[in-house]
Design an enzyme around this catalytic site. Sequence first.
Site, PDB file in Angstrom:
ATOM      1  N   ASP A 157       0.821  -1.221   0.000  1.00  0.00           N
ATOM      2  CA  ASP A 157       0.000   0.000   0.000  1.00  0.00           C
ATOM      3  C   ASP A 157       0.849   1.263   0.000  1.00  0.00           C
ATOM      4  OD1 ASP A 157      -2.277  -1.697   0.254  1.00  0.00           O
ATOM      5  OD2 ASP A 157      -1.813  -1.881   2.375  1.00  0.00           O
ATOM      6  N   LYS A 200       2.089   2.485  -5.072  1.00  0.00           N
ATOM      7  CA  LYS A 200       2.902   2.152  -6.246  1.00  0.00           C
ATOM      8  C   LYS A 200       2.167   2.440  -7.545  1.00  0.00           C
ATOM      9  CE  LYS A 200       3.149  -2.119  -4.741  1.00  0.00           C
ATOM     10  NZ  LYS A 200       2.682  -1.995  -3.351  1.00  0.00           N
ATOM     11  N   GLY A 220      -4.350  -3.981  -4.117  1.00  0.00           N
ATOM     12  CA  GLY A 220      -5.327  -2.947  -4.403  1.00  0.00           C
ATOM     13  C   GLY A 220      -4.592  -1.724  -4.902  1.00  0.00           C
ATOM     14  N   HIS A 221      -4.767  -1.408  -6.148  1.00  0.00           N
ATOM     15  CA  HIS A 221      -4.095  -0.240  -6.706  1.00  0.00           C
ATOM     16  C   HIS A 221      -5.131   0.829  -7.011  1.00  0.00           C
ATOM     17  CE1 HIS A 221      -0.550  -2.880  -8.236  1.00  0.00           C
ATOM     18  NE2 HIS A 221      -0.494  -2.627  -6.967  1.00  0.00           N
ATOM     19  N   GLN A 223       1.871  -5.876  -3.524  1.00  0.00           N
ATOM     20  CA  GLN A 223       2.280  -5.941  -2.106  1.00  0.00           C
ATOM     21  C   GLN A 223       3.644  -5.242  -1.916  1.00  0.00           C
ATOM     22  OE1 GLN A 223       1.269  -9.383  -3.397  1.00  0.00           O
ATOM     23  NE2 GLN A 223      -0.733  -8.498  -3.073  1.00  0.00           N
TER      24      GLN A 223
HETATM   25  P1  IMP Z   1      -2.719 -12.767   1.523  1.00  0.00           P
HETATM   26  O1  IMP Z   1      -1.837 -12.162   0.479  1.00  0.00           O
HETATM   27  O2  IMP Z   1      -4.174 -12.484   1.288  1.00  0.00           O
HETATM   28  O3  IMP Z   1      -2.435 -14.217   1.729  1.00  0.00           O
HETATM   29  O4  IMP Z   1      -2.390 -12.047   2.931  1.00  0.00           O
HETATM   30  C1  IMP Z   1      -1.133 -12.220   3.575  1.00  0.00           C
HETATM   31  C2  IMP Z   1      -0.684 -10.929   4.236  1.00  0.00           C
HETATM   32  O5  IMP Z   1      -0.354  -9.981   3.241  1.00  0.00           O
HETATM   33  C3  IMP Z   1      -1.758 -10.259   5.094  1.00  0.00           C
HETATM   34  O6  IMP Z   1      -1.125  -9.605   6.180  1.00  0.00           O
HETATM   35  C4  IMP Z   1      -2.352  -9.226   4.165  1.00  0.00           C
HETATM   36  O7  IMP Z   1      -2.961  -8.152   4.866  1.00  0.00           O
HETATM   37  C5  IMP Z   1      -1.119  -8.788   3.416  1.00  0.00           C
HETATM   38  N1  IMP Z   1      -1.417  -8.263   2.089  1.00  0.00           N
HETATM   39  C6  IMP Z   1      -1.755  -8.949   0.985  1.00  0.00           C
HETATM   40  N2  IMP Z   1      -1.926  -8.115  -0.053  1.00  0.00           N
HETATM   41  C7  IMP Z   1      -1.675  -6.883   0.400  1.00  0.00           C
HETATM   42  C8  IMP Z   1      -1.651  -5.598  -0.219  1.00  0.00           C
HETATM   43  O8  IMP Z   1      -1.876  -5.414  -1.413  1.00  0.00           O
HETATM   44  N3  IMP Z   1      -1.340  -4.560   0.604  1.00  0.00           N
HETATM   45  C9  IMP Z   1      -1.032  -4.721   1.913  1.00  0.00           C
HETATM   46  N4  IMP Z   1      -1.033  -5.893   2.525  1.00  0.00           N
HETATM   47  C10 IMP Z   1      -1.346  -6.974   1.772  1.00  0.00           C
END
Ligand code: IMP
Length: 430
Positions: free
Chosen positions: A15, A18, A42-43, A227
């Site tokens: 977040d 980017k 989420g972009h 991420q």
């Molecule tokens: P998952 O990717 O849904 O398996 O989540 C694993 C961890 O990565 C969790 O702590 C999520 O909140 C975090 N996470 C996954 N995608 C994002 C993102 O785009 N932004 C911030 N945190 C993320």
Amino acid sequence: MTVACTCVVGLQWGDEAKGKIVDLLTEQHDLVVRYNGGANAGHTVVSKGKTYKLSLLPTGVLHPRLQSVIANGLVIYPPRFLEEIQELQAAGIPVGSNLALSDHAHVIFPYHMEEERLSEEGSGQAIGTTGRGIGPCYQDKVGRVGGVRVAELLCHGRLRDRLRLIVERKNRLLGALSASAKSFNADALSDQYAGYGERMRPFITDTVRLLRRALEDGKRILFEAAQGSLLDVDHGTYPYVTSSNSSPAGVWSGSGVPARKLDRVVGVIKAYTTRVGRGPFPTELADGADGIGERIRRTGREYGTVTGRPRRCGWFDAVATRYTAALASADALAVMLLDVLSELDELRICTAYELDGQRIDDFPSDAFILERCRPVYEVLPGWQGDLSQARKLADLPAAARRYVQRLGELLGLPVTIVSVGPDREQTILC
Ligand code: IMP
């Protein structure tokens, strides 16, 4: 030097905004490639006053001149893929041959989400995932027994035969996890997913070959990480990470383009730190006390784009970002959301940790050690006033310029972009 291939990567826990940097750099490139993750990202991109929210499609898709590529390293939930295309088309943005989807990307099924729900709710080891089935789908990919690639959606008979084996096994596994687990019907799923496959067919291709040809033709590629690097499955704060390589380490495996083809890596940082989900966060400003964490959350609108969860907020952590900047081999920094820090009397930057009475300068990516680290802060003066109209460094108050300069010094990298608002115009090129 002419820059041909660039990777834009987040150096924190995701977040970092980017999407805005990718959007700005599109004009210098011909292709935009996503190489990891899925609809957990989420972009948000604001362009000409319009806000676009993407979770699976590359940001480049907002510029139909560019070829956008969803590479082999992703996990795809077909309904989301089709929905995002429809949403863009409804907003007047053409999506057609300018979007390519790898035949090798893996497919997320509803049983992946059920598996994730049961592991998160019942195991006592919740990670705080986004609930999009990302982890279980990557598990099936690596486990090889239950993984289904996008190409398989195009052959209904074979898909049905495979799903009959996979779903029968899944139902048994889910039933063992919880007596209340949902169970799934292989034939219904194969009909549904073969239907998605037909709608996705025009986009599906061998993207490794597409990218190799693009490089042979001298095309410039922009890689868009999802991420942040601290969530990288190998190099992040394991086990509180995502299931893919979200640092540039994932470029090679996730797209088939050798990492040595990268000419530039832009490390994106927020002027402070946020994290969603569980896991250690040494500079976290817990709610209560002086209310600064809550204030940053409110001003920065720090709520998840995908899940709407409030993000945990804290001071900038130079120990963690020095580690990820080196891991990513970043050449330059983009400092985002500087405007959010206005009106604070003083600002803190974590420059080292204290662990068991010892000062440490190196980031321990082991989450169990990191959770015992206490931040050592340097205090800088804050500034007053709205920064959102600043268009050059000289427009910023001296304390804001000093803050940005200090971030660059601590990471040993030039700051080339400072962002003071979500709009494209609210950008300072240094
Ligand atoms: P998952 O990717 O849904 O398996 O989540 C694993 C961890 O990565 C969790 O702590 C999520 O909140 C975090 N996470 C996954 N995608 C994002 C993102 O785009 N932004 C911030 N945190 C993320």
